[in-house]
Design a protein around this motif. Structure first.
Motif, PDB file in Angstrom:
ATOM      1  N   ILE A  30       0.848  -1.201   0.000  1.00 39.54           N
ATOM      2  CA  ILE A  30       0.000   0.000   0.000  1.00 39.54           C
ATOM      3  C   ILE A  30       0.882   1.248   0.000  1.00 39.54           C
ATOM      4  O   ILE A  30       0.660   2.183  -0.774  1.00 39.54           O
ATOM      5  N   ALA A  31       1.881   1.274   0.868  1.00 43.56           N
ATOM      6  CA  ALA A  31       2.773   2.440   0.965  1.00 43.56           C
ATOM      7  C   ALA A  31       3.525   2.669  -0.341  1.00 43.56           C
ATOM      8  O   ALA A  31       3.740   3.815  -0.746  1.00 43.56           O
ATOM      9  N   ALA A  32       3.904   1.599  -1.007  1.00 47.02           N
ATOM     10  CA  ALA A  32       4.641   1.736  -2.271  1.00 47.02           C
ATOM     11  C   ALA A  32       3.776   2.365  -3.355  1.00 47.02           C
ATOM     12  O   ALA A  32       4.273   3.120  -4.193  1.00 47.02           O
ATOM     13  N   LYS A  33       2.476   2.070  -3.338  1.00 46.43           N
ATOM     14  CA  LYS A  33       1.572   2.596  -4.370  1.00 46.43           C
ATOM     15  C   LYS A  33       0.954   3.934  -3.980  1.00 46.43           C
ATOM     16  O   LYS A  33       0.333   4.589  -4.804  1.00 46.43           O
ATOM     17  N   ALA A  34       1.082   4.337  -2.722  1.00 52.16           N
ATOM     18  CA  ALA A  34       0.393   5.528  -2.220  1.00 52.16           C
ATOM     19  C   ALA A  34       0.922   6.802  -2.878  1.00 52.16           C
ATOM     20  O   ALA A  34       2.107   6.924  -3.182  1.00 52.16           O
ATOM     21  N   VAL A  35       0.006   7.746  -3.066  1.00 54.14           N
ATOM     22  CA  VAL A  35       0.350   9.050  -3.632  1.00 54.14           C
ATOM     23  C   VAL A  35       1.011   9.867  -2.519  1.00 54.14           C
ATOM     24  O   VAL A  35       0.446  10.030  -1.442  1.00 54.14           O
ATOM     25  N   ARG A  36       2.198  10.372  -2.779  1.00 53.07           N
ATOM     26  CA  ARG A  36       2.939  11.085  -1.742  1.00 53.07           C
ATOM     27  C   ARG A  36       2.705  12.597  -1.774  1.00 53.07           C
ATOM     28  O   ARG A  36       2.762  13.253  -0.749  1.00 53.07           O
ATOM     29  N   GLU A  37       2.459  13.133  -2.938  1.00 50.81           N
ATOM     30  CA  GLU A  37       2.173  14.567  -3.063  1.00 50.81           C
ATOM     31  C   GLU A  37       0.700  14.707  -3.420  1.00 50.81           C
ATOM     32  O   GLU A  37       0.275  14.231  -4.468  1.00 50.81           O
ATOM     33  N   TYR A  38      -0.066  15.362  -2.570  1.00 49.02           N
ATOM     34  CA  TYR A  38      -1.500  15.502  -2.837  1.00 49.02           C
ATOM     35  C   TYR A  38      -2.027  16.797  -2.228  1.00 49.02           C
ATOM     36  O   TYR A  38      -1.424  17.362  -1.317  1.00 49.02           O
ATOM     37  N   SER A  39      -3.149  17.247  -2.785  1.00 44.95           N
ATOM     38  CA  SER A  39      -3.773  18.481  -2.315  1.00 44.95           C
ATOM     39  C   SER A  39      -5.139  18.157  -1.714  1.00 44.95           C
ATOM     40  O   SER A  39      -5.628  17.027  -1.813  1.00 44.95           O
ATOM     41  N   THR A  40      -5.759  19.164  -1.136  1.00 41.62           N
ATOM     42  CA  THR A  40      -7.109  19.010  -0.593  1.00 41.62           C
ATOM     43  C   THR A  40      -8.054  18.552  -1.696  1.00 41.62           C
ATOM     44  O   THR A  40      -8.862  17.644  -1.494  1.00 41.62           O
ATOM     45  N   GLU A  41      -7.928  19.143  -2.871  1.00 40.98           N
ATOM     46  CA  GLU A  41      -8.803  18.792  -3.993  1.00 40.98           C
ATOM     47  C   GLU A  41      -8.598  17.338  -4.409  1.00 40.98           C
ATOM     48  O   GLU A  41      -9.563  16.652  -4.747  1.00 40.98           O
ATOM     49  N   ASP A  42      -7.365  16.854  -4.387  1.00 40.15           N
ATOM     50  CA  ASP A  42      -7.091  15.451  -4.732  1.00 40.15           C
ATOM     51  C   ASP A  42      -7.831  14.505  -3.790  1.00 40.15           C
ATOM     52  O   ASP A  42      -8.411  13.511  -4.219  1.00 40.15           O
ATOM     53  N   VAL A  43      -7.806  14.809  -2.495  1.00 38.63           N
ATOM     54  CA  VAL A  43      -8.458  13.960  -1.493  1.00 38.63           C
ATOM     55  C   VAL A  43      -9.978  14.009  -1.675  1.00 38.63           C
ATOM     56  O   VAL A  43     -10.649  12.975  -1.650  1.00 38.63           O
ATOM     57  N   LEU A  44     -10.518  15.215  -1.890  1.00 42.29           N
ATOM     58  CA  LEU A  44     -11.975  15.346  -2.099  1.00 42.29           C
ATOM     59  C   LEU A  44     -12.408  14.601  -3.362  1.00 42.29           C
ATOM     60  O   LEU A  44     -13.436  13.919  -3.361  1.00 42.29           O
ATOM     61  N   GLN A  45     -11.627  14.711  -4.415  1.00 42.83           N
ATOM     62  CA  GLN A  45     -11.968  14.046  -5.676  1.00 42.83           C
ATOM     63  C   GLN A  45     -11.897  12.528  -5.512  1.00 42.83           C
ATOM     64  O   GLN A  45     -12.744  11.796  -6.029  1.00 42.83           O
TER      65      GLN A  45
END
Length: 120
Positions: A30-45
């Motif tokens: 999971i950690a290997a595939k996880a998005v490391r750079e993200y914004s509030t909009e990315d999480v909401l989307q």
């Protein structure tokens, strides 16, 4: 009456050093595939897309939460939202967007929340 051993003690066999429990292996994947750079909009989307993909009008919030925590590396609600906002939980963060999501709690069970997309 004295207690006696019914079975001989087993010899200790060390585990193979390369073997890892499945849970640890899954966390690493999971950690290997996880998005490391993200914004509030990315999480909401991502929350929006996950809810939309379910074939239910209301989705258990813990499923949405699990999806987001697996998708975004070290997701921290305190870093999301408008500058100066410090959310203590993902639930409070999502609740701050009523134009996108509707939340309801389960009357009989405290702590169980359901979420759906807003009609607007």
């Amino acid at each position: 009456a004295a207690f006696e051993l019914l079975e001989q003690p087993h010899e200790y066999e060390p585990k193979n050093k390369r073997s890892k429990p499945r849970a640890t292996q899954r966390k690493r994947e999971i950690a290997a595939k996880a998005v490391r750079e993200y914004s509030t909009e990315d999480v909401l989307q991502a929350a929006h897309d996950f809810i939309q993909a379910q074939n239910e009008p209301w989705v258990n919030f813990s499923r949405v939460s699990q999806h987001l925590y697996e998708r975004f590396y070290h997701l921290n609600p305190k870093r999301l939202g408008a500058p100066g906002k410090k959310y203590k939980s993902l639930l409070k963060f999502i609740a701050d967007y009523p134009n996108r999501f509707q939340l309801r709690s389960e009357p009989d069970q405290r702590g169980v929340y359901w979420i759906r997309l807003s009609d607007g």
